[in-house]
Design a protein around this motif. Structure first.
Motif, PDB file in Angstrom:
ATOM      1  N   LYS A 199      57.490  19.403  27.481  1.00  0.00           N
ATOM      2  CA  LYS A 199      57.832  20.313  28.073  1.00  0.00           C
ATOM      3  C   LYS A 199      59.367  20.003  28.953  1.00  0.00           C
ATOM      4  N   LYS A 200      59.076  18.957  29.236  1.00  0.00           N
ATOM      5  CA  LYS A 200      60.294  17.956  30.673  1.00  0.00           C
ATOM      6  C   LYS A 200      61.627  18.490  28.960  1.00  0.00           C
ATOM      7  N   LYS A 217      62.935  22.592  17.947  1.00  0.00           N
ATOM      8  CA  LYS A 217      62.640  21.693  19.061  1.00  0.00           C
ATOM      9  C   LYS A 217      60.748  22.054  19.171  1.00  0.00           C
ATOM     10  N   THR A 218      61.234  23.904  19.283  1.00  0.00           N
ATOM     11  CA  THR A 218      59.696  24.459  19.105  1.00  0.00           C
ATOM     12  C   THR A 218      59.426  23.666  16.967  1.00  0.00           C
ATOM     13  N   ILE A 219      59.912  23.344  16.061  1.00  0.00           N
ATOM     14  CA  ILE A 219      58.955  23.344  14.982  1.00  0.00           C
ATOM     15  C   ILE A 219      59.229  22.383  15.253  1.00  0.00           C
ATOM     16  N   GLU A 220      59.687  21.223  15.566  1.00  0.00           N
ATOM     17  CA  GLU A 220      59.266  19.363  15.944  1.00  0.00           C
ATOM     18  C   GLU A 220      57.923  19.895  17.282  1.00  0.00           C
ATOM     19  N   LEU A 221      57.802  20.588  18.274  1.00  0.00           N
ATOM     20  CA  LEU A 221      57.100  20.999  19.021  1.00  0.00           C
ATOM     21  C   LEU A 221      55.611  21.222  18.046  1.00  0.00           C
ATOM     22  N   LYS A 222      55.741  21.964  17.248  1.00  0.00           N
ATOM     23  CA  LYS A 222      54.514  22.648  16.440  1.00  0.00           C
ATOM     24  C   LYS A 222      54.620  21.787  15.592  1.00  0.00           C
ATOM     25  N   GLU A 223      54.977  20.854  14.709  1.00  0.00           N
ATOM     26  CA  GLU A 223      54.810  19.790  13.514  1.00  0.00           C
ATOM     27  C   GLU A 223      53.624  18.872  14.738  1.00  0.00           C
ATOM     28  N   ASN A 224      54.515  18.425  16.029  1.00  0.00           N
ATOM     29  CA  ASN A 224      52.939  17.598  16.702  1.00  0.00           C
ATOM     30  C   ASN A 224      52.344  17.655  17.138  1.00  0.00           C
ATOM     31  N   ILE A 225      51.676  19.098  16.907  1.00  0.00           N
ATOM     32  CA  ILE A 225      51.098  19.527  17.569  1.00  0.00           C
ATOM     33  C   ILE A 225      49.694  19.552  16.165  1.00  0.00           C
ATOM     34  N   ASN A 226      50.680  19.901  15.483  1.00  0.00           N
ATOM     35  CA  ASN A 226      49.526  20.210  13.783  1.00  0.00           C
ATOM     36  C   ASN A 226      49.381  19.169  13.731  1.00  0.00           C
ATOM     37  N   ASP A 227      50.063  18.091  13.422  1.00  0.00           N
ATOM     38  CA  ASP A 227      49.486  16.394  13.219  1.00  0.00           C
ATOM     39  C   ASP A 227      48.341  16.020  14.023  1.00  0.00           C
ATOM     40  N   ASN A 228      48.594  16.140  15.282  1.00  0.00           N
ATOM     41  CA  ASN A 228      47.791  15.519  16.612  1.00  0.00           C
ATOM     42  C   ASN A 228      46.054  16.768  15.851  1.00  0.00           C
ATOM     43  N   VAL A 229      46.669  18.073  15.989  1.00  0.00           N
ATOM     44  CA  VAL A 229      44.966  18.168  15.235  1.00  0.00           C
ATOM     45  C   VAL A 229      44.436  17.742  13.875  1.00  0.00           C
ATOM     46  N   THR A 230      45.308  17.394  13.317  1.00  0.00           N
ATOM     47  CA  THR A 230      44.840  17.331  12.035  1.00  0.00           C
ATOM     48  C   THR A 230      43.767  15.988  12.135  1.00  0.00           C
ATOM     49  N   ASP A 231      44.881  15.568  12.698  1.00  0.00           N
ATOM     50  CA  ASP A 231      43.862  13.924  12.931  1.00  0.00           C
ATOM     51  C   ASP A 231      42.733  13.815  13.826  1.00  0.00           C
ATOM     52  N   ALA A 232      43.165  14.639  14.752  1.00  0.00           N
ATOM     53  CA  ALA A 232      42.148  15.442  15.334  1.00  0.00           C
ATOM     54  C   ALA A 232      40.213  15.712  14.317  1.00  0.00           C
ATOM     55  N   LYS A 233      40.959  16.978  13.817  1.00  0.00           N
ATOM     56  CA  LYS A 233      39.518  17.562  12.543  1.00  0.00           C
ATOM     57  C   LYS A 233      39.343  16.310  11.360  1.00  0.00           C
ATOM     58  N   VAL A 234      40.149  15.138  11.889  1.00  0.00           N
ATOM     59  CA  VAL A 234      39.444  13.915  10.579  1.00  0.00           C
ATOM     60  C   VAL A 234      38.762  12.854  11.409  1.00  0.00           C
TER      61      VAL A 234
END
Length: 162
Positions: free
Chosen positions: A24-25, A70-87
């Motif tokens: 956000k910052k 920045k939005t794409i980077e943030l989305k990818e970061n969130i997707n990576d975190n979600v994928t890691d969390a799912k695993v």
């Protein structure tokens, strides 16, 4: 063990919140920098209106592209975190299921062992009861035999006294 899991969960939540705040910052800083640069360029440029409009159009395109990146980077970061969390969740779920199956299996084995022990104990009790009944019957027979012998001895003594 439960306490460590709780602690790890809290730590991960704090890290996730920190990443979101940082994102956000960055987004706010990028937007603020772009706007201030645009305003500064407009206010202090000795350009004509036509050139200024082109600059505004170019700056707005840059800002739009920057925000999209920045939005794409943030989305990818969130997707990576979600994928890691799912695993991790799937792995934890599989581990817990295996542990639960092991505990259930151990419990079933313990129940079977207990059944065998109870059965053996009851069989021993039945055997012991039968032995005690036999011993009691032998003791009773022996008592009767002793009583008979004593009775015969008394009668012999009486006969011998006469």
């Amino acid at each position: 063990m439960i306490l460590t899991k709780w602690y790890e969960k809290r730590k991960k939540e704090k890290q996730r919140k920190l990443k979101i705040q940082t994102a956000k910052k960055i987004l706010i800083g990028t937007a603020a920098g772009s706007v201030s640069g645009l305003l500064g360029g407009l206010l202090f440029s000795p350009k004509s209106g036509k050139e200024t409009r082109k600059d505004i159009a170019n700056s707005s395109k840059e800002i739009t592209n920057n925000i999209k990146e920045k939005t794409i980077e943030l989305k990818e970061n969130i997707n990576d975190n979600v994928t890691d969390a799912k695993v991790k969740i799937k792995q934890k779920s599989a581990d817990l299921k295996e542990a639960l199956n092991n505990k259930v299996s151990d419990a079933k084995d313990n129940v079977i062992d207990a059944k065998v022990k109870v059965s053996q104990y009851l069989n021993e009790k039945k055997t012991s009861k039968a032995i005690f009944e036999t011993v009691d019957a032998v003791a009773e027979t022996a008592n009767e035999a002793v009583d008979n012998i004593l009775g015969q001895t008394e009668s012999i003594e009486k006969d011998s006294k006469k």
